[in-house]
Design a protein around this motif. Structure first.
Motif, PDB file in Angstrom:
ATOM      1  N   TYR A 464      -1.491  -5.446   2.219  1.00  0.00           N
ATOM      2  CA  TYR A 464      -0.908  -4.249   2.841  1.00  0.00           C
ATOM      3  C   TYR A 464      -1.961  -3.207   3.238  1.00  0.00           C
ATOM      4  O   TYR A 464      -1.963  -2.744   4.388  1.00  0.00           O
ATOM      5  N   PRO A 465      -2.861  -2.775   2.342  1.00  0.00           N
ATOM      6  CA  PRO A 465      -3.846  -1.780   2.789  1.00  0.00           C
ATOM      7  C   PRO A 465      -4.736  -2.276   3.917  1.00  0.00           C
ATOM      8  O   PRO A 465      -5.173  -1.487   4.755  1.00  0.00           O
ATOM      9  N   ILE A 466      -4.995  -3.582   3.970  1.00  0.00           N
ATOM     10  CA  ILE A 466      -5.759  -4.130   5.099  1.00  0.00           C
ATOM     11  C   ILE A 466      -4.997  -3.892   6.397  1.00  0.00           C
ATOM     12  O   ILE A 466      -5.559  -3.424   7.394  1.00  0.00           O
ATOM     13  N   SER A 467      -3.707  -4.205   6.399  1.00  0.00           N
ATOM     14  CA  SER A 467      -2.906  -4.027   7.611  1.00  0.00           C
ATOM     15  C   SER A 467      -2.830  -2.559   8.005  1.00  0.00           C
ATOM     16  O   SER A 467      -2.972  -2.217   9.186  1.00  0.00           O
ATOM     17  N   LEU A 468      -2.601  -1.684   7.032  1.00  0.00           N
ATOM     18  CA  LEU A 468      -2.512  -0.255   7.344  1.00  0.00           C
ATOM     19  C   LEU A 468      -3.839   0.252   7.900  1.00  0.00           C
ATOM     20  O   LEU A 468      -3.876   0.976   8.901  1.00  0.00           O
ATOM     21  N   PRO A 488       5.146   0.586   6.184  1.00  0.00           N
ATOM     22  CA  PRO A 488       5.366  -0.419   5.134  1.00  0.00           C
ATOM     23  C   PRO A 488       6.686  -1.168   5.309  1.00  0.00           C
ATOM     24  O   PRO A 488       6.786  -2.351   4.955  1.00  0.00           O
ATOM     25  N   ARG A 489       7.697  -0.503   5.887  1.00  0.00           N
ATOM     26  CA  ARG A 489       8.955  -1.209   6.109  1.00  0.00           C
ATOM     27  C   ARG A 489       8.762  -2.332   7.130  1.00  0.00           C
ATOM     28  O   ARG A 489       9.248  -3.459   6.933  1.00  0.00           O
ATOM     29  N   ALA A 490       8.058  -2.042   8.222  1.00  0.00           N
ATOM     30  CA  ALA A 490       7.818  -3.069   9.234  1.00  0.00           C
ATOM     31  C   ALA A 490       6.961  -4.200   8.665  1.00  0.00           C
ATOM     32  O   ALA A 490       7.196  -5.384   8.948  1.00  0.00           O
ATOM     33  N   PHE A 491       5.964  -3.840   7.864  1.00  0.00           N
ATOM     34  CA  PHE A 491       5.118  -4.858   7.231  1.00  0.00           C
ATOM     35  C   PHE A 491       5.962  -5.764   6.347  1.00  0.00           C
ATOM     36  O   PHE A 491       5.851  -6.996   6.409  1.00  0.00           O
ATOM     37  N   CYS A 492       6.812  -5.173   5.529  1.00  0.00           N
ATOM     38  CA  CYS A 492       7.635  -5.964   4.609  1.00  0.00           C
ATOM     39  C   CYS A 492       8.655  -6.808   5.360  1.00  0.00           C
ATOM     40  O   CYS A 492       8.958  -7.935   4.954  1.00  0.00           O
ATOM     41  N   ALA A 493       9.193  -6.277   6.457  1.00  0.00           N
ATOM     42  CA  ALA A 493      10.131  -7.066   7.251  1.00  0.00           C
ATOM     43  C   ALA A 493       9.442  -8.306   7.811  1.00  0.00           C
ATOM     44  O   ALA A 493      10.021  -9.405   7.830  1.00  0.00           O
ATOM     45  N   ALA A 501      13.411  -6.054   3.443  1.00  0.00           N
ATOM     46  CA  ALA A 501      12.396  -5.104   3.899  1.00  0.00           C
ATOM     47  C   ALA A 501      12.488  -3.743   3.227  1.00  0.00           C
ATOM     48  O   ALA A 501      11.483  -3.191   2.768  1.00  0.00           O
ATOM     49  N   VAL A 502      13.677  -3.168   3.174  1.00  0.00           N
ATOM     50  CA  VAL A 502      13.818  -1.807   2.639  1.00  0.00           C
ATOM     51  C   VAL A 502      13.431  -1.755   1.171  1.00  0.00           C
ATOM     52  O   VAL A 502      12.668  -0.885   0.737  1.00  0.00           O
ATOM     53  N   GLU A 503      13.942  -2.696   0.379  1.00  0.00           N
ATOM     54  CA  GLU A 503      13.642  -2.673  -1.058  1.00  0.00           C
ATOM     55  C   GLU A 503      12.178  -3.043  -1.315  1.00  0.00           C
ATOM     56  O   GLU A 503      11.529  -2.445  -2.190  1.00  0.00           O
ATOM     57  N   ALA A 504      11.641  -3.996  -0.537  1.00  0.00           N
ATOM     58  CA  ALA A 504      10.226  -4.345  -0.717  1.00  0.00           C
ATOM     59  C   ALA A 504       9.325  -3.163  -0.403  1.00  0.00           C
ATOM     60  O   ALA A 504       8.353  -2.888  -1.117  1.00  0.00           O
ATOM     61  N   ALA A 505       9.644  -2.429   0.664  1.00  0.00           N
ATOM     62  CA  ALA A 505       8.841  -1.261   1.036  1.00  0.00           C
ATOM     63  C   ALA A 505       8.950  -0.172  -0.025  1.00  0.00           C
ATOM     64  O   ALA A 505       7.976   0.512  -0.325  1.00  0.00           O
ATOM     65  N   ARG A 506      10.131  -0.003  -0.600  1.00  0.00           N
ATOM     66  CA  ARG A 506      10.307   0.993  -1.671  1.00  0.00           C
ATOM     67  C   ARG A 506       9.423   0.662  -2.871  1.00  0.00           C
ATOM     68  O   ARG A 506       8.717   1.522  -3.407  1.00  0.00           O
ATOM     69  N   ILE A 507       9.448  -0.611  -3.256  1.00  0.00           N
ATOM     70  CA  ILE A 507       8.634  -1.039  -4.400  1.00  0.00           C
ATOM     71  C   ILE A 507       7.145  -0.907  -4.075  1.00  0.00           C
ATOM     72  O   ILE A 507       6.355  -0.409  -4.890  1.00  0.00           O
ATOM     73  N   LEU A 508       6.762  -1.336  -2.883  1.00  0.00           N
ATOM     74  CA  LEU A 508       5.368  -1.236  -2.467  1.00  0.00           C
ATOM     75  C   LEU A 508       4.894   0.218  -2.509  1.00  0.00           C
ATOM     76  O   LEU A 508       3.774   0.520  -2.958  1.00  0.00           O
TER      77      LEU A 508
END
Length: 510
Positions: A464-468, A488-493, A501-508
């Motif tokens: 994730y930090p690499i993508s951001l 992060p939501r788009a990344f997780c999707a 996506a929504v829950e993964a982004a929340r946890i991330l």
């Protein structure tokens, strides 16, 4: 329509569309995909990316599209740089707006063209201003087809599709905001080294391993790498490493304490032969070591790190202590570094046969070197001056109004992995999304836009930090405080699917 990340509007799976549609251009119909046309004399980086596109389409559609070197179909995909005879013909016919590409850095245009070539009714054209621009366009299409840039390194599944089309229009990501954008593999033992040993049977990263890293970089629209250096030597371990980077279009560099295109291990492995890593007492040997590095890299795009630190990333002149103990030694080191700059640039000129100013160089202002910077030490005008964070994601210096006039420009060396005092941060990302976004945007606002490099440790846990980081290096203003969590939501999707996506982004984000 301009876009920066993934909005080509792929059709919903399972919808069968006619081959010719007023609003859409069909890429895959009932499992059959369009042929891909690429000139046989195209740059090797483009041809390698086209091979990956063929593989990507195969995974999506279940069948491999034909690869053509001459137009031999009514509908197809045309890929090439401005130098390609197919693309240059379209430019001449004004079917591609050349102003979107000519003189641009790493830029692509993706557009649908009617009657592009003799015998061809319609084509999706991917044209690049240069080889990397074309490669980025190819991988943008792959991503739109449903192939995540992380399909390999994060095992992201690829959903099969029988029918896919895109909205007609002209698409481009424009030019990158930051010229050189890349990663630093560091602190790689035991995790990455163990995985490489298990996977490839080698005690070092060879060209097979690095080719997978390079492909990831290109899919994320990066263009450079500082290779792993704890126990590996990129240049010396496998002669094909450097050739593979050059072929794929990746610019290599060396880290903040590895000057003149030499890996630290190249010195460490022959320390008895070479003697001390001390420019005062061993200049002749060190200058010879530097010269060999430039001779090896002179015909590449490699970024040359200049300056010098102590042996093995230690401070020049010994271990650090209290600031007041350094006053006299700092002045000596500043004078010594000025001499080192002068001698290194003389070597660059001698070996390349051109002024040193014509070869891109970087000076890293890291740890004790920042004191020298604060005391007035500056790199020559054409050199990129690389600022750093405090190893914890907080930028320590930004150029003031006078410094921003430095012709060579400014860069940033940023950490999401760190080994050293006062505490290691390895394996898991501990940098909050908001902190990283705020610091990177602040950095860009202060004119730091020539080079961004991210220390990612083993690579694997830092998806994730690499993508951001790399998304922001391309377009630092795309996300603001009010829409940052869309990233992060788009990344997780993309990696886990819309349902998660929504829950993964929340946890991330926690």
């Amino acid at each position: 329509t301009l876009f920066s990340t993934g909005i080509l509007a792929i059709d919903h799976p399972g919808i069968t569309l006619p081959v010719i549609s007023p609003q859409r251009f069909t890429l895959i119909e009932q499992g059959a995909s369009l042929p891909i046309l690429c000139d046989e004399k195209e740059n090797v980086a483009v041809k390698l990316a086209v091979q990956n596109l063929l593989s990507d389409v195969t995974k999506v559609a279940g069948s491999t599209p034909p690869l053509l070197t001459r137009p031999d179909a009514k509908r197809l995909i045309i890929v090439g740089t401005l130098e390609s005879p197919f693309i240059s013909q379209l430019v001449k016919q004004q079917k591609i707006d050349a102003s979107l590409l000519k003189g641009k850095w790493e830029t692509y245009v993706m557009t649908v063209v009617s009657n592009p070539l003799k015998g061809v009714d319609e084509a999706l054209v991917i044209a690049g201003s240069d080889r990397r621009g074309t490669v980025y366009g190819i991988y943008e299409l792959s991503e739109q087809l449903g192939v995540s840039p992380w399909y390999d390194w994060a095992d992201v599944p690829i959903e099969p599709q029988q029918n896919l089309s895109i909205a007609r229009g002209t698409y481009t990501a424009g030019e990158p905001a930051v010229k050189y954008r890349g990663l630093f593999l560091n602190d790689e033992a035991p995790c990455l080294t163990g995985w490489v040993k298990h996977t490839y049977g080698t005690n070092y990263g060879d060209h097979r391993f690095y080719a997978r890293v390079f492909e990831l970089l290109l899919r994320l629209r990066a263009n450079m790498l500082w290779p792993a250096m704890w126990s590996w030597s990129f240049y010396a371990d496998d002669p094909l490493n450097s050739q593979t980077a050059s072929d794929m279009g990746i610019i290599m560099g060396t880290s903040h304490h590895e000057p003149m295109a030499r890996n630290h291990q190249e010195w460490a492995r022959k320390r008895r032969q070479y003697g001390a890593w001390d420019y005062v007492t061993n200049q002749k040997v060190i200058d010879g070591f530097f010269r060999e590095g430039i001779e090896r890299a002179k015909n590449t795009e490699d970024l040359i790190t200049i300056g010098m630190r102590g042996d093995g990333d230690a401070p020049m002149g010994g271990e650090e202590g209290k600031d007041h103990e350094y006053v006299a030694q700092d002045q000596k080191n500043i004078r010594l570094l000025e001499t080192i700059f002068k001698n290194q640039r003389r070597i660059i000129k001698d070996v390349t046969g051109k002024p040193a100013s014509e070869r891109p160089q970087v000076w890293a202002i890291y740890k004790e070197v920042q004191r020298y910077f604060d005391l007035g030490l500056r790199a020559p005008d054409d050199v990129i001056m690389l600022l750093t964070d405090d190893n914890w994601g907080n930028v320590t210096r930004l150029p003031n109004e006078v410094d921003r006039k430095h012709p060579g420009g400014w860069g940033l060396y940023y950490h999401v992995d760190y080994v050293g005092a006062p505490r290691n941060t390895k394996w898991l990302n501990v940098t909050p999304i908001q902190n990283m976004w705020e610091q990177l945007q602040l950095t860009y606002d202060y004119g730091v836009d020539k080079l961004w490099v991210l220390n990612v440790g083993d690579l694997k846990p830092m998806e994730y930090p690499i993508s951001l980081f790399l998304n922001m290096a391309w377009n630092p203003t795309r996300y603001q405080a009010d829409n940052l969590m869309e990233h992060p939501r788009a990344f997780c999707a993309q990696q886990f699917g819309e349902e998660q996506a929504v829950e993964a982004a929340r946890i991330l984000n926690l």
